[in-house]
Design a protein around this motif. Structure first.
Motif, mmCIF file in Angstrom:
data_model
loop_
_atom_site.group_PDB
_atom_site.id
_atom_site.type_symbol
_atom_site.label_atom_id
_atom_site.label_comp_id
_atom_site.label_asym_id
_atom_site.label_seq_id
_atom_site.Cartn_x
_atom_site.Cartn_y
_atom_site.Cartn_z
ATOM 1 N N UNK A 158 0.820 -1.215 0.000
ATOM 2 C CA UNK A 158 0.000 0.000 0.000
ATOM 3 C C UNK A 158 0.854 1.265 0.000
ATOM 4 N N UNK A 159 2.092 1.195 0.523
ATOM 5 C CA UNK A 159 2.961 2.373 0.536
ATOM 6 C C UNK A 159 3.277 2.849 -0.881
ATOM 7 N N UNK A 160 3.227 1.942 -1.854
ATOM 8 C CA UNK A 160 3.563 2.295 -3.240
ATOM 9 C C UNK A 160 2.400 2.983 -3.939
ATOM 10 N N UNK A 161 1.179 2.493 -3.695
ATOM 11 C CA UNK A 161 0.042 2.971 -4.488
ATOM 12 C C UNK A 161 -0.866 3.959 -3.771
ATOM 13 N N UNK A 162 -0.752 4.074 -2.440
ATOM 14 C CA UNK A 162 -1.664 4.978 -1.729
ATOM 15 C C UNK A 162 -1.200 6.421 -1.843
ATOM 16 N N UNK A 163 -2.155 7.317 -1.699
ATOM 17 C CA UNK A 163 -1.817 8.740 -1.709
ATOM 18 C C UNK A 163 -1.353 9.141 -0.322
ATOM 19 N N UNK A 164 -0.766 10.281 -0.224
ATOM 20 C CA UNK A 164 -0.300 10.757 1.065
ATOM 21 C C UNK A 164 1.207 10.649 1.170
ATOM 22 N N UNK A 165 1.752 11.395 2.080
ATOM 23 C CA UNK A 165 3.198 11.396 2.239
ATOM 24 C C UNK A 165 3.814 12.468 1.373
ATOM 25 N N UNK A 166 4.998 12.913 1.727
ATOM 26 C CA UNK A 166 5.627 14.026 1.024
ATOM 27 C C UNK A 166 6.173 13.665 -0.356
ATOM 28 N N UNK A 167 6.482 12.381 -0.587
ATOM 29 C CA UNK A 167 7.103 12.012 -1.852
ATOM 30 C C UNK A 167 6.168 11.176 -2.696
ATOM 31 N N UNK A 168 6.226 11.380 -3.981
ATOM 32 C CA UNK A 168 5.461 10.568 -4.907
ATOM 33 C C UNK A 168 6.139 9.219 -5.052
ATOM 34 N N UNK A 169 5.347 8.169 -5.073
ATOM 35 C CA UNK A 169 5.888 6.821 -5.253
ATOM 36 C C UNK A 169 5.737 6.362 -6.697
ATOM 37 N N UNK A 170 5.259 7.269 -7.570
ATOM 38 C CA UNK A 170 5.124 6.924 -8.980
ATOM 39 C C UNK A 170 6.495 6.594 -9.557
ATOM 40 N N UNK A 171 6.499 5.766 -10.570
ATOM 41 C CA UNK A 171 7.761 5.449 -11.235
ATOM 42 C C UNK A 171 7.870 3.982 -11.560
ATOM 43 N N UNK A 172 9.085 3.546 -11.801
ATOM 44 C CA UNK A 172 9.363 2.169 -12.163
ATOM 45 C C UNK A 172 9.945 1.433 -10.963
ATOM 46 N N UNK A 173 9.471 0.210 -10.771
ATOM 47 C CA UNK A 173 9.944 -0.630 -9.676
ATOM 48 C C UNK A 173 10.505 -1.924 -10.237
ATOM 49 N N UNK A 174 11.723 -2.286 -9.801
ATOM 50 C CA UNK A 174 12.262 -3.602 -10.103
ATOM 51 C C UNK A 174 11.557 -4.590 -9.185
ATOM 52 N N UNK A 175 11.101 -5.701 -9.758
ATOM 53 C CA UNK A 175 10.353 -6.702 -9.004
ATOM 54 C C UNK A 175 11.160 -7.997 -8.963
ATOM 55 N N UNK A 176 11.535 -8.415 -7.760
ATOM 56 C CA UNK A 176 12.269 -9.668 -7.550
ATOM 57 C C UNK A 176 11.423 -10.602 -6.689
ATOM 58 N N UNK A 177 11.550 -11.904 -6.938
ATOM 59 C CA UNK A 177 10.984 -12.892 -6.037
ATOM 60 C C UNK A 177 12.076 -13.275 -5.051
ATOM 61 N N UNK A 178 11.775 -13.189 -3.747
ATOM 62 C CA UNK A 178 12.747 -13.508 -2.707
ATOM 63 C C UNK A 178 12.295 -14.789 -2.006
ATOM 64 N N UNK A 179 13.234 -15.711 -1.813
ATOM 65 C CA UNK A 179 12.940 -17.013 -1.211
ATOM 66 C C UNK A 179 13.585 -17.070 0.172
ATOM 67 N N UNK A 180 12.775 -17.319 1.185
ATOM 68 C CA UNK A 180 13.250 -17.468 2.573
ATOM 69 C C UNK A 180 14.107 -16.288 3.040
ATOM 70 N N UNK A 181 13.863 -15.116 2.525
ATOM 71 C CA UNK A 181 14.609 -13.896 2.876
ATOM 72 C C UNK A 181 16.118 -14.033 2.666
ATOM 73 N N UNK A 182 16.521 -14.989 1.828
ATOM 74 C CA UNK A 182 17.955 -15.228 1.647
ATOM 75 C C UNK A 182 18.386 -15.297 0.181
#
Length: 141
Positions: A75-99
């Motif tokens: 929700x931090x990426x798509x919700x409104x509010x906050x001083x900075x815009x979260x619009x833009x490009x995001x690299x998306x990785x799949x993480x396994x077991x946090x390692x």
């Protein structure tokens, strides 16, 4: 950041949808299609903003066919509010077991409805503006 984790042989094949609108309070579900995943692991998807390098994790649920995961965009990426815009490009990785991370990544585009990043801007292009390349018009026999 996920790019610093050890890569696995897991490959991301697709991200659906690959564009989402920001400024909404609604949860946005996405699906990450991958090579076959094992059932006894914890899967997280990491969204790293390409400009700020801020990373936002989201818990993912293994699909029944084990060829991907589904999750909600943080929700931090798509919700409104906050001083900075979260619009833009995001690299998306799949993480396994946090390692470990996927061998490759996909990109998610986040933009407001009025933004050029939004899929709504492509609707303004009419289908009539497309002119196919002529084939077979000048045959040499």
């Amino acid at each position: 950041p996920p790019s610093e984790l050890t890569a696995t042989k897991i490959r991301i094949k697709n991200l659906l949808p690959c564009k989402v609108a920001s400024g909404t309070a609604e949860l946005v579900r996405v699906q990450l299609d991958t090579t076959v995943l094992e059932t006894n692991h914890q899967y997280t998807v990491a969204f790293t903003h390409q400009w700020s390098n801020m990373t936002y994790p989201a818990q993912a649920t293994l699909l029944a066919n084990r060829r991907g995961v589904e999750l909600y965009v943080p929700s931090q990426i798509i919700s409104t509010g906050g001083p900075q815009s979260k619009d833009g490009l995001y690299d998306v990785h799949l993480v396994v077991d946090n390692a470990y991370r996927s061998e490759n990544r996909r990109t998610l585009t986040v933009g407001s409805a009025e933004s050029e990043l939004s899929s709504s801007s492509t609707r303004s292009l009419s289908a009539g503006s497309f002119v196919p390349i002529g084939r077979g018009l000048s045959s040499h026999t």
